[in-house]
Design an enzyme around this catalytic site. Structure first.
Site, mmCIF file in Angstrom:
data_model
loop_
_atom_site.group_PDB
_atom_site.id
_atom_site.type_symbol
_atom_site.label_atom_id
_atom_site.label_comp_id
_atom_site.label_asym_id
_atom_site.label_seq_id
_atom_site.Cartn_x
_atom_site.Cartn_y
_atom_site.Cartn_z
ATOM 1 N NE ARG A 15 54.799 62.573 52.897
ATOM 2 C CZ ARG A 15 54.684 63.505 51.956
ATOM 3 N NH1 ARG A 15 55.752 63.892 51.273
ATOM 4 N NH2 ARG A 15 53.510 64.034 51.687
ATOM 5 C CG ASN A 368 34.053 25.992 37.062
ATOM 6 O OD1 ASN A 368 33.381 26.071 38.071
ATOM 7 N ND2 ASN A 368 34.919 26.927 36.709
ATOM 8 C CB SER A 387 15.093 28.541 35.809
ATOM 9 O OG SER A 387 14.736 29.572 34.917
#
Length: 450
Positions: A15, A368, A387
């Protein structure tokens, strides 16, 4: 007296409509089977036997990842619950303690219930676990005479009087190992399904004059999972219980029903969790932290006073020290963020260490991965990362250094140095108008052809 567990995990779960074995479907992001194993561990079992069938290899792998000492017994043909328990006979060869039979799709059994079953064994040969059902429906009824369990009557065979009984059979039992297998040897399959039912051992034990009793637990502990709807309901039961426990421990949940917890989530008191936060496995949040809305945490550690989010993602290996800040649309993976450091917005910090009181500017990325291997970025203390800085690992930025906005860092930056690495800007008078005119003309020609 020593104890052993036999956990039945052979069913296909038709089921569920799934290629995944039923017992491996997760509740609170942990397979149901593991919930059952952890519940049984309170008994410090000398042996644990997992009876597998459908998807045997996958089930065995999951069980052994939880406990490398488990033994696996395979039920090649699913011929009923008594037949399933019988497959554990070889694994329990020479064992003369008590066996507790559990089900891999019954994830909410509580430790105190198992302890009471073992206690009841001291004065009885066979102990059945029962529950008071709100709606007995088609459960088998436990017919009691005082503390004596006289028989289990299946709904289809029950009289009107017996159907009025609300004390129902969970299917779980405790019995001496050798006695249990002796009882199973007498179980027949003369029924419509042609299966060997474990519940028949009660009648056989009574015929032998053995002492049989039943221990009661609340119905929620016996909740079985047979469909996706059952799975969703079971997860809801877990979440409601886990949220209530956190509230009792002094954690603030601003909208409890929207916070989703894993089975092993640990949160210290005075932490505030805002709405729509999801905890994956392996998360520990210390006292006094704040997890803001729409954040996702997995495999990480958040220290006292840290603030995470909103809309932050902490992936496995993220380690946030005290009073750190991880803000909106920031992802941290396998990285240590030291005390007082800030990664406030729109950044990815992976395979890195960030020193104390360092500020990571918006749009910063630690590059990375080179397509084959991962490399580490090391950022010292009191660093200001401008930034839109790209840090191409492996690379180190020394203490007190600074990177200019838009810099691509490919070489180590000395302490207190300023790194600037960006193309020289060149302004060309009138070129914007010429370019726009050219593009508009090109678009007009294309639209005319269309």
């Amino acid at each position: 007296m020593s104890n052993a567990l036999v956990i039945l995990a052979a069913g296909k779960g038709t089921r569920m409509n799934s290629d995944l074995p039923k017992v491996l479907h997760p509740i609170a992001q942990v397979p149901m089977l593991i919930h059952a194993m952890r519940a049984g561990s309170v008994l410090s079992p000398e042996r644990t036997v997992i009876v597998t069938g459908h998807g045997s290899e996958a089930v065995a792998k999951a069980a052994m990842a939880e406990d490398e000492d488990v033994q696996i017994a395979v039920q090649e043909d699913q011929l009923g619950t008594a037949h399933a328990v019988a497959q554990a006979r070889n694994a329990l060869n020479g064992f003369d303690g008590d066996v507790v039979v559990l089900y891999g799709d019954t994830p909410f059994l509580q430790p105190d219930t198992l302890e009471r079953m073992i206690e009841a064994r001291s004065g009885n040969d066979l102990v059945i676990l029962g529950f008071e059902a709100v709606d007995p429906a088609r459960y088998g009824r436990l017919v009691m005479n005082g503390d004596v369990l006289e028989r289990i009557v299946e709904f289809k065979d029950a009289s009107d009087e017996e159907r009025s009984i609300t004390f129902c059979n969970s299917g779980l039992l405790a019995c001496n190992a050798q006695l249990l297998f002796s009882l199973i040897d007498e179980v027949g399959n003369d029924n419509a399904a042609g299966e060997y039912y474990l519940t028949d051992v009660v009648e056989i034990a009574r015929r032998r004059g053995l002492n049989v009793t039943a221990v009661a637990c609340d119905e929620a502990q016996t909740l079985g999972v047979n469909s996706r709807a059952d799975l969703a309901a079971a997860d809801a039961v877990f979440q409601a219980r886990a949220r209530a426990e956190l509230l009792d421990l002094g954690v603030t949940l601003m909208a409890p029903e929207t916070v989703y917890l894993a089975a092993d989530t640990v949160v210290g008191r005075d932490t505030v969790i805002e709405p729509n936060v999801v905890f994956g496995p392996g998360v520990t949040v210390e006292s006094g932290a704040m997890i803001r809305a729409f954040s996702h945490l997995e495999g990480c550690h958040v220290s006292r006073g840290a603030v995470v989010g909103p809309y932050a993602r902490l992936r496995p290996g993220a380690e946030l020290a005290e009073n750190t800040r991880v803000g909106n649309f920031v992802e941290i993976k396998n990285a240590e963020i030291a005390e007082g450091a800030k990664v406030n917005h729109l950044s990815y910090i992976g395979d890195a260490s960030v020193g104390a009181a360092t500020n990571i500017g918006a749009g910063t990325i630690t590059c990375n991965y080179d397509g084959v291997m991962k490399h580490k970025t090391t950022i010292g203390a009191n660093v200001f990362v401008g930034s839109n800085t790209m840090l191409v690992a492996p690379v180190t930025v020394g203490d007190g250094a600074m990177t200019a906005t838009g810099t691509v860092v490919t070489r180590d930056v000395d302490p207190e140095a300023l790194a600037v690495a960006r193309a020289k800007q060149e302004n060309k008078p009138g070129y914007a108008r010429k370019l726009f005119d050219m593009l508009k003309a090109k678009k007009a020609r294309r639209d005319k052809k269309a």
